[in-house]
Design an enzyme around this catalytic site. Structure first.
Site, PDB file in Angstrom:
ATOM      1  N   SER A 111      18.184  44.212  33.307  1.00  0.00           N
ATOM      2  CA  SER A 111      17.365  42.998  33.322  1.00  0.00           C
ATOM      3  C   SER A 111      15.890  43.314  33.579  1.00  0.00           C
ATOM      4  CB  SER A 111      17.887  42.017  34.379  1.00  0.00           C
ATOM      5  OG  SER A 111      17.955  42.630  35.654  1.00  0.00           O
TER       6      SER A 111
ATOM      7  N   ASP B 174      20.128  55.845  33.197  1.00  0.00           N
ATOM      8  CA  ASP B 174      21.174  55.575  34.188  1.00  0.00           C
ATOM      9  C   ASP B 174      22.154  56.737  34.178  1.00  0.00           C
ATOM     10  OD1 ASP B 174      21.951  52.993  35.894  1.00  0.00           O
ATOM     11  OD2 ASP B 174      23.768  54.074  35.362  1.00  0.00           O
TER      12      ASP B 174
ATOM     13  N   ASP C 230      21.173  62.066  35.821  1.00  0.00           N
ATOM     14  CA  ASP C 230      21.120  61.851  37.259  1.00  0.00           C
ATOM     15  C   ASP C 230      19.652  61.730  37.662  1.00  0.00           C
ATOM     16  OD1 ASP C 230      21.149  62.018  39.999  1.00  0.00           O
ATOM     17  OD2 ASP C 230      22.129  63.974  40.105  1.00  0.00           O
TER      18      ASP C 230
ATOM     19  N   CYS D 124      17.376  45.909  46.929  1.00  0.00           N
ATOM     20  CA  CYS D 124      17.836  44.551  47.245  1.00  0.00           C
ATOM     21  C   CYS D 124      18.423  44.542  48.647  1.00  0.00           C
ATOM     22  CB  CYS D 124      18.833  44.038  46.208  1.00  0.00           C
ATOM     23  SG  CYS D 124      20.196  45.150  45.841  1.00  0.00           S
TER      24      CYS D 124
ATOM     25  N   ALA E 282      20.298  50.423  34.612  1.00  0.00           N
ATOM     26  CA  ALA E 282      21.402  49.502  34.353  1.00  0.00           C
ATOM     27  C   ALA E 282      21.530  48.492  35.492  1.00  0.00           C
ATOM     28  CB  ALA E 282      22.708  50.284  34.186  1.00  0.00           C
ATOM     29  N   PRO E 283      21.887  47.249  35.187  1.00  0.00           N
ATOM     30  CA  PRO E 283      22.342  46.740  33.889  1.00  0.00           C
ATOM     31  C   PRO E 283      21.242  46.419  32.885  1.00  0.00           C
ATOM     32  CG  PRO E 283      22.436  44.992  35.502  1.00  0.00           C
ATOM     33  CD  PRO E 283      22.035  46.222  36.253  1.00  0.00           C
TER      34      PRO E 283
END
Length: 729
Positions: free
Chosen positions: A172, A196, A224, A299, A169-170
């Protein structure tokens, strides 16, 4: 990450760079001394690039979008954007406007120096924004940060591969993986399992992967990632050819789009997440087939979240894993090579050179794997094969990615691991609907085959519903063979949320003889098998149907009216171009297309029509809806932070245990409260930090650690300016 309620006035006045317009805009101070000192000490790039690095981080993130790689209208969409929008922008005399430019390292991906907010609000770019919104709803275009497109490119799955996205998720990146698998095949034989841990985020994932891009080879599960069960296929343990571990992270590479990170960031963010990241990556490696490849990505630019995790995986695998050099795979992407040495700091920026130097009171949050490898280990690991993207090289966000290949089978020896909370009690609360497939000689199949003339070549036993066999199903979905076998083998092993594409919807109209009508979502897959209730019409008639403002189009307006009346009343598939069929409902006097407004606009565009009037009407409706939503929030005093991808310590629903270094000032003893009537299976304890009536500007470090752990869910009162915390026992 699920929605995080935060009603304080400070958070209602969010930064414009976050895309949320408010009347009382309070700018975020884009600086953090610990952040600057931390990254200056890491020396990830030459010192003369430091000023450029800082300047780029303080600018808003450029807007970017990708045209779907497997879309049949890809070239036409690109031509439409170039002639209708890009050229006009380039010819503009406004120096503040920049036309999107195609990325040199990814054809079909465009980036403009303007932020999303600027693109949405600038008069010259308003039409382009409207175009992107409508096409994005259909999945023809994806608005996505450029660096987040790198992991699927490196995995590059083929159409027959089995792919696992562990923290999807989300969605993309999952959608990008689906696109790649569909480039050469409308119905590829492979499969993607998108997971997710957060059930609410799974709904977002379903919209991205199954609604925006209709496909029959994707399954969404709710588990999980650190404890992902072994799944089966054809009686054997399922191993995946490709695994994506885009793990939870501190998100310090996303400050350009998430400016709230500036205020709260400290080295403790990465230290508190390292164990969880390693746990997810370990489980991903175990799910990988021999010869398969795994991408580990964050990220964050922090080596403790990046190279340190990869190094520990290689150390524990003892030769069973190897790094693949990612740089030659994307030669036009400007990226730094991974490092063998990095600095480890405490929350207060005290340098620690080795695990042996860690003070006794800080032993709990730190572990040996956070520190750099020895010289001998570094020579064997090749951490320089990993890839770090920094903002000033190609005007992006910060990112890290590593590509690993499994050489031989092995299992990690587990000691203490950080895991996501909530999986155990969740399974007790929810019972998933079963997947019931059509059996041989099913009555519903005979009804469908006779009415629509479906050939025997169609795999009708791949149709299923989400009800028990003795119940009347309102919809029939379709899955390819791999997904069908997966669903049958794993319904009791994992929590399966959704799969496949809708192909038929129940018809309650007594006029039509068939019990089900054809769905627009699955029409492109089944059309080639149909010989009845299908009609080719002229371009003029198709335009008339699509242009008509009312949902019911009088047949007298169509040249093909008599042909339509000759069909049995009910579901009919009309097409001018067989690649763009439209599911309609035909009566004696009217025809009603069963497609969304966005799809109407898209088809009109592809037929060369000017759609500005319809687009403007839809834009005004969206604007009115947004204003109404903001007014409702102000009236209720509730903010809505919809999504911050894989950052702030709670992304993907993973909830980490608080590090001891962050919990030195313990909270007062919690006071038990009455069990919530809305969640009867959960016990809650309520507590206020620093007193109920004492206002706070931001949560204390100890509170942040508990928030990151999922204990508590975080609330604040805009009236009193105080924070309240709910603990899940």
């Amino acid at each position: 990450m699920g929605k995080k309620k935060n009603n304080s006035k400070k958070h209602q006045n969010r930064s414009k760079s976050n895309g949320n317009r408010t009347d009382n805009y309070v700018p975020v101070e884009k600086t953090n001394e610990k952040y600057w000192n931390f990254y200056k000490a890491q020396a990830l790039f030459p010192e003369d690039e430091w000023d450029s690095f800082v300047q780029h981080l303080r600018r808003d993130l450029p807007s970017s979008f990708r045209v779907q790689g497997c879309h049949k209208d890809r070239e036409q969409l690109i031509k439409e954007m170039e002639t209708r929008f890009f050229q006009k922008i380039r010819e503009s005399s406004d120096a503040s406007v920049f036309a999107p430019v195609e990325l040199p390292w990814y054809p079909g991906v465009y980036q403009t120096r303007m932020s999303r907010t600027e693109v949405r609000s600038h008069p010259i770019l308003a039409e382009l924004h409207n175009f992107l919104v409508t096409e994005a709803e259909l999945g023809s275009i994806s608005r996505q940060e450029t660096v987040s497109m790198i992991p699927p490119l490196l995995l590059n799955p083929s159409k027959e591969h089995f792919v696992l996205d562990m923290c999807a998720a989300p969605g993309s990146k999952t959608m990008q993986l689906i696109e790649i698998m569909h480039e050469d095949d409308l119905n590829p034989p492979g499969m993607i399992v998108a997971n997710d841990v957060d059930k609410k985020r799974c709904y977002m994932l379903i919209h991205q992967t199954l609604k925006r891009m209709k496909n029959a080879n994707t399954v969404v599960i709710n588990e999980d990632a650190t404890r992902l069960p072994d799944m089966e296929l054809d009686g054997k343990v399922l191993k995946f050819d490709r695994v994506l571990c885009d793990v939870i992270c501190s998100g310090d590479g996303t400050v350009r789009k998430n400016p709230d990170i500036w205020e709260k960031w400290s080295p403790q963010e990465g230290i508190g997440l390292h164990r969880l990241q390693l746990s997810i990556a370990r489980r991903g490696v175990e799910q990988l087939a021999i010869g398969g490849q795994l991408v580990y990505s964050t990220c964050s630019m922090n080596p403790i979240e990046d190279e340190a995790v990869v190094a520990q995986l290689l150390r524990e695998a003892n030769g069973a894993l190897k790094l693949v050099d990612a740089h030659p795979l994307l030669p036009k992407l400007k990226a730094l090579r991974g490092v063998n040495n990095w600095k480890v700091f405490t929350r207060d920026m005290k340098l620690i050179n080795s695990f042996e130097e860690v003070p006794e009171e800080l032993k709990r949050p730190f572990c040996k794997s956070m520190f750099p490898p020895s010289e001998e280990e570094a020579k064997e690991m090749h951490l320089d094969y990993t890839m770090r993207i920094v903002p000033h090289l190609q005007d992006t966000g910060g990112f890290f990615v590593a590509l690993l290949e499994k050489v031989e089978e092995f299992t990690f020896v587990r000691e203490r691991e950080t895991t996501a909370k909530g999986a155990t009690w969740r399974k007790k609360l929810y019972k998933d609907d079963p997947f019931t497939f059509l059996k041989e000689n099913d009555e519903r199949w005979h009804d469908l085959q006779n009415h629509y003339g479906i050939s025997d070549d169609f795999h009708y036993q791949n149709l299923f519903n989400r009800m028990l066999e003795d119940q009347n199903s309102r919809q029939l979905f379709y899955a390819n063979d791999a997904v069908k076998n997966f669903l049958k083998s794993n319904m009791k092993k994992v929590s399966i949320q959704n799969a496949g594409m809708r192909m038929f919807g129940r018809n309650d109209n007594k006029v039509e003889s068939a019990k089900f009508r054809v769905s627009q979502e699955g029409i492109r897959t089944i059309l080639s098998y149909m010989s009845k209730q299908v009609l080719k019409i002229s371009e003029k008639d198709m335009l008339t149907i699509l242009r008509h403002e009312e949902s019911l189009v009088p047949l007298e307006l169509l040249d093909s009216a008599e042909e339509m009346r000759s069909f049995v009343s009910g579901s009919l598939v009309a097409y001018f171009n067989k690649e763009d069929p439209v599911c309609c409902w035909i009566g004696q006097k009217t025809c009603a297309p069963y497609i969304s407004k966005e799809e109407k606009i898209h088809l009109l565009r592809m037929l060369g029509e000017n759609t500005e009037v319809i687009e403007n009407l839809m834009r005004n409706k969206r604007r009115e809806k947004a204003i109404a939503g903001r007014n409702a929030q102000q009236n209720t005093g509730e903010g809505n932070d919809e999504e911050q991808e894989k950052s702030n310590g709670t992304s993907n629903g993973h909830k980490i245990e608080p590090a001891a270094d962050d919990t030195k000032d313990e909270a007062p003893s919690p006071k038990k409260t009455i069990q919530s009537p809305t969640q009867p299976a959960q016990k809650f304890i309520a507590s206020c930090f620093k007193g109920v009536n004492e206002p706070e500007k931001s949560p204390t470090p100890s509170v942040r650690a508990l928030m990151a752990a999922g204990r508590p869910r975080y609330y604040s009162s805009s009236a009193s300016g105080t924070y309240q915390y709910l603990y899940l026992v």
